[in-house]
Write an enzyme that holds these catalytic residues in place. Structure first.
Site, PDB file in Angstrom:
ATOM      1  N   ARG A  83       0.824  -1.205   0.000  1.00 42.12           N
ATOM      2  CA  ARG A  83       0.000   0.000   0.000  1.00 42.12           C
ATOM      3  C   ARG A  83       0.862   1.262   0.000  1.00 42.12           C
ATOM      4  O   ARG A  83       0.691   2.154  -0.829  1.00 42.12           O
ATOM      5  CB  ARG A  83      -0.923   0.015   1.227  1.00 42.12           C
ATOM      6  CG  ARG A  83      -1.975  -1.061   1.280  1.00 42.12           C
ATOM      7  CD  ARG A  83      -2.933  -1.013   0.114  1.00 42.12           C
ATOM      8  NE  ARG A  83      -3.644   0.260   0.022  1.00 42.12           N
ATOM      9  CZ  ARG A  83      -4.232   0.707  -1.088  1.00 42.12           C
ATOM     10  NH1 ARG A  83      -4.168   0.006  -2.202  1.00 42.12           N
ATOM     11  NH2 ARG A  83      -4.881   1.854  -1.101  1.00 42.12           N
ATOM     12  N   ILE A  84       1.788   1.351   0.942  1.00 45.66           N
ATOM     13  CA  ILE A  84       2.606   2.560   1.048  1.00 45.66           C
ATOM     14  C   ILE A  84       3.602   2.649  -0.103  1.00 45.66           C
ATOM     15  O   ILE A  84       3.809   3.721  -0.679  1.00 45.66           O
ATOM     16  CB  ILE A  84       3.332   2.613   2.406  1.00 45.66           C
ATOM     17  CG1 ILE A  84       2.309   2.657   3.549  1.00 45.66           C
ATOM     18  CG2 ILE A  84       4.259   3.820   2.473  1.00 45.66           C
ATOM     19  CD1 ILE A  84       1.342   3.836   3.474  1.00 45.66           C
ATOM     20  N   CYS A 124       1.695   6.987  10.518  1.00 44.69           N
ATOM     21  CA  CYS A 124       0.714   7.936   9.984  1.00 44.69           C
ATOM     22  C   CYS A 124       0.006   8.669  11.120  1.00 44.69           C
ATOM     23  O   CYS A 124      -0.266   9.874  11.025  1.00 44.69           O
ATOM     24  CB  CYS A 124      -0.296   7.207   9.105  1.00 44.69           C
ATOM     25  SG  CYS A 124      -1.104   5.802   9.906  1.00 44.69           S
ATOM     26  N   THR A 152      -6.370  -2.088   8.220  1.00 46.56           N
ATOM     27  CA  THR A 152      -5.186  -2.162   7.354  1.00 46.56           C
ATOM     28  C   THR A 152      -4.953  -3.602   6.907  1.00 46.56           C
ATOM     29  O   THR A 152      -5.662  -4.524   7.325  1.00 46.56           O
ATOM     30  CB  THR A 152      -3.926  -1.650   8.081  1.00 46.56           C
ATOM     31  OG1 THR A 152      -3.665  -2.489   9.209  1.00 46.56           O
ATOM     32  CG2 THR A 152      -4.118  -0.212   8.553  1.00 46.56           C
ATOM     33  N   THR A 183      -1.516   1.272  20.341  1.00 43.57           N
ATOM     34  CA  THR A 183      -0.768   2.094  19.390  1.00 43.57           C
ATOM     35  C   THR A 183       0.343   2.814  20.129  1.00 43.57           C
ATOM     36  O   THR A 183       0.161   3.236  21.276  1.00 43.57           O
ATOM     37  CB  THR A 183      -1.668   3.124  18.679  1.00 43.57           C
ATOM     38  OG1 THR A 183      -0.849   3.943  17.825  1.00 43.57           O
ATOM     39  CG2 THR A 183      -2.369   4.029  19.670  1.00 43.57           C
ATOM     40  N   ASN A 187      -4.621   8.139   6.201  1.00 42.67           N
ATOM     41  CA  ASN A 187      -3.499   7.380   6.753  1.00 42.67           C
ATOM     42  C   ASN A 187      -2.631   6.720   5.684  1.00 42.67           C
ATOM     43  O   ASN A 187      -1.521   6.269   5.974  1.00 42.67           O
ATOM     44  CB  ASN A 187      -4.000   6.313   7.731  1.00 42.67           C
ATOM     45  CG  ASN A 187      -5.175   5.523   7.208  1.00 42.67           C
ATOM     46  OD1 ASN A 187      -6.313   5.995   7.265  1.00 42.67           O
ATOM     47  ND2 ASN A 187      -4.926   4.330   6.699  1.00 42.67           N
TER      48      ASN A 187
END
Length: 409
Positions: free
Chosen positions: A86-87, A225, A255, A284, A389
């Protein structure tokens, strides 16, 4: 040629040889004319002044000056991407938008033809508007050729063959300095890890990038992010009003690490539940990571996450106690000023009646929602800020690459 021709030729040559002599003699006749006019007398002096140009030995030092020939200055930023998930794919899109040259992509699990398909079509961000194809063994995006590798280990990737680029480590695997250093051994100049790192220097654009040291930092982290959303907001509030303590909650889209249906999860059992079916409380490190970029907040912030059934765009809820009392209107003005000034492009401000999908494709790190926040009193407030994000974070990765390159020059 006849003897007559030879004679004529010799005569001609002789005449030519004799001509220069009379040519040199005629200059004296113009001199008397010059004498007739008294004004031309100053003319010889300017002629002498023209002779003074011998000082042009000064120009030779100009070409001799080594600084312009120092090479690195005109050198172009080139980027390599390890991990085309994805990134990785969105970093490539961001590079194309910003005019940054990508020279290579490495991913051992994706065939080159499949890379074309995955880059071209995106369920969240839409079809790529430019051209993309696989041609002559290379990924070609908008007629720009990109080498493709399928090496399993960073040390195997031939970064030197593509000019030793700055590498984006976006596999989510090589997060430590030791693990990422194999990119350097393989020829990469710098490495930006697109995730939190346990030991690499961490930077958030708009917050602490000025702390980058080209001489000692060849591997850095772009944080997460969520940290990129929270840190700019926390910086503005802390510098203007002071944060005594605070709690952060991110309502985060699911995700790729989550399950589409219930499945095993060794790390945290709840993470194994179906992402599309549940709101999942999760841990997180984003809030604590803020203290890496704003050390003054160490011990003052912590947080947690809720993973929710949306594909993209998340939102941070920062609830904090202020050291200096301030009405909510003053807080809004401070954030608006920062968004228009020093944090333009990083922090944004809105008073519109927005929802999450309104921010898909927004390149800001943090978009403050003025109408969503509330205050219990002048010391205790809840601040809300949105972020894409995926897309916003990928743009910050590219911005960090460009910033490092500018400092390295």
């Amino acid at each position: 040629m006849s003897k007559r021709d030879i004679v004529l030729t010799n005569v001609t040559v002789v005449q030519l040889l004799r001509q220069p002599c009379p040519v040199t003699r005629p200059p004296p006749p113009p001199e008397p004319k010059v004498e007739i006019e008294p004004q031309p007398q100053p003319e010889p002096t300017p002629v002498r002044e023209e002779i003074k140009p011998p000082p042009p030995p000064s120009p030779p030092p100009r070409p001799a000056t080594p600084p312009p020939k120092m090479g690195p200055a005109p050198r172009e930023l080139t980027v390599g991407i390890n991990g085309f998930g994805r990134i990785g794919r969105l970093v490539l899109r961001a590079c194309m938008e910003k005019g940054v040259k990508v020279v290579a992509v490495n991913d051992p699990f994706i065939d080159p033809e499949y890379m074309v398909y995955m880059f071209k079509y995106d369920s969240t961000h839409g079809r790529y508007k430019g051209s993309v194809e696989f041609r002559n063994g290379q990924l070609v995006v908008d007629n720009h050729e990109i080498s493709v590798y399928q090496c399993k280990e960073p040390k195997q990737i031939p970064w030197r063959d593509v000019g030793s680029p700055y590498v984006v480590e976006s596999t989510g695997v090589y997060l430590s300095i030791e693990a990422a250093s194999n990119h350097i051994s393989a020829g990469a100049q710098r490495v930006v890890i697109s995730a939190p790192s346990p030991d690499a220097p961490t930077f958030v654009m708009g917050v602490n990038e000025n702390n980058y040291n080209p001489g000692s930092m060849n591997i850095v982290s772009n944080a997460s992010c969520t940290t990129n959303c929270l840190a700019p907001l926390a910086k503005v509030i802390h510098e203007r009003f002071g944060i005594v303590e605070g709690l952060m909650t991110t309502v985060h889209s699911y995700t790729a690490t989550q399950k589409t249906v219930d499945g095993p999860s060794k790390k945290a059992w709840r993470d194994g539940r179906g992402a599309h079916q549940n709101i999942i409380p999760a841990s997180t490190g984003a809030a604590k990571a803020v203290t890496k970029v704003i050390p003054e907040l160490k011990g003052k912030l912590t947080g947690m996450a809720f993973r929710v059934p949306t594909p993209d765009v998340s939102v941070v809820d920062l609830t904090c106690r202020l050291a200096q009392p301030a009405p909510y209107s003053a807080i809004k003005e401070a954030i608006k000023a920062a968004a228009k000034g020093p944090m333009a492009g990083i922090l944004a401000y809105t008073e519109d009646e927005v929802v999450s999908t309104d921010f898909v494709g927004d390149s800001h790190s943090s978009i403050f929602d003025a109408k969503a926040g509330i205050a219990l009193n002048d010391n205790f407030v809840k601040l809300i800020s949105w972020y894409d994000n995926e897309y916003g974070y990928s743009h910050r990765v590219v911005d960090l690459l460009r910033y490092m390159f500018s400092r390295d020059k």
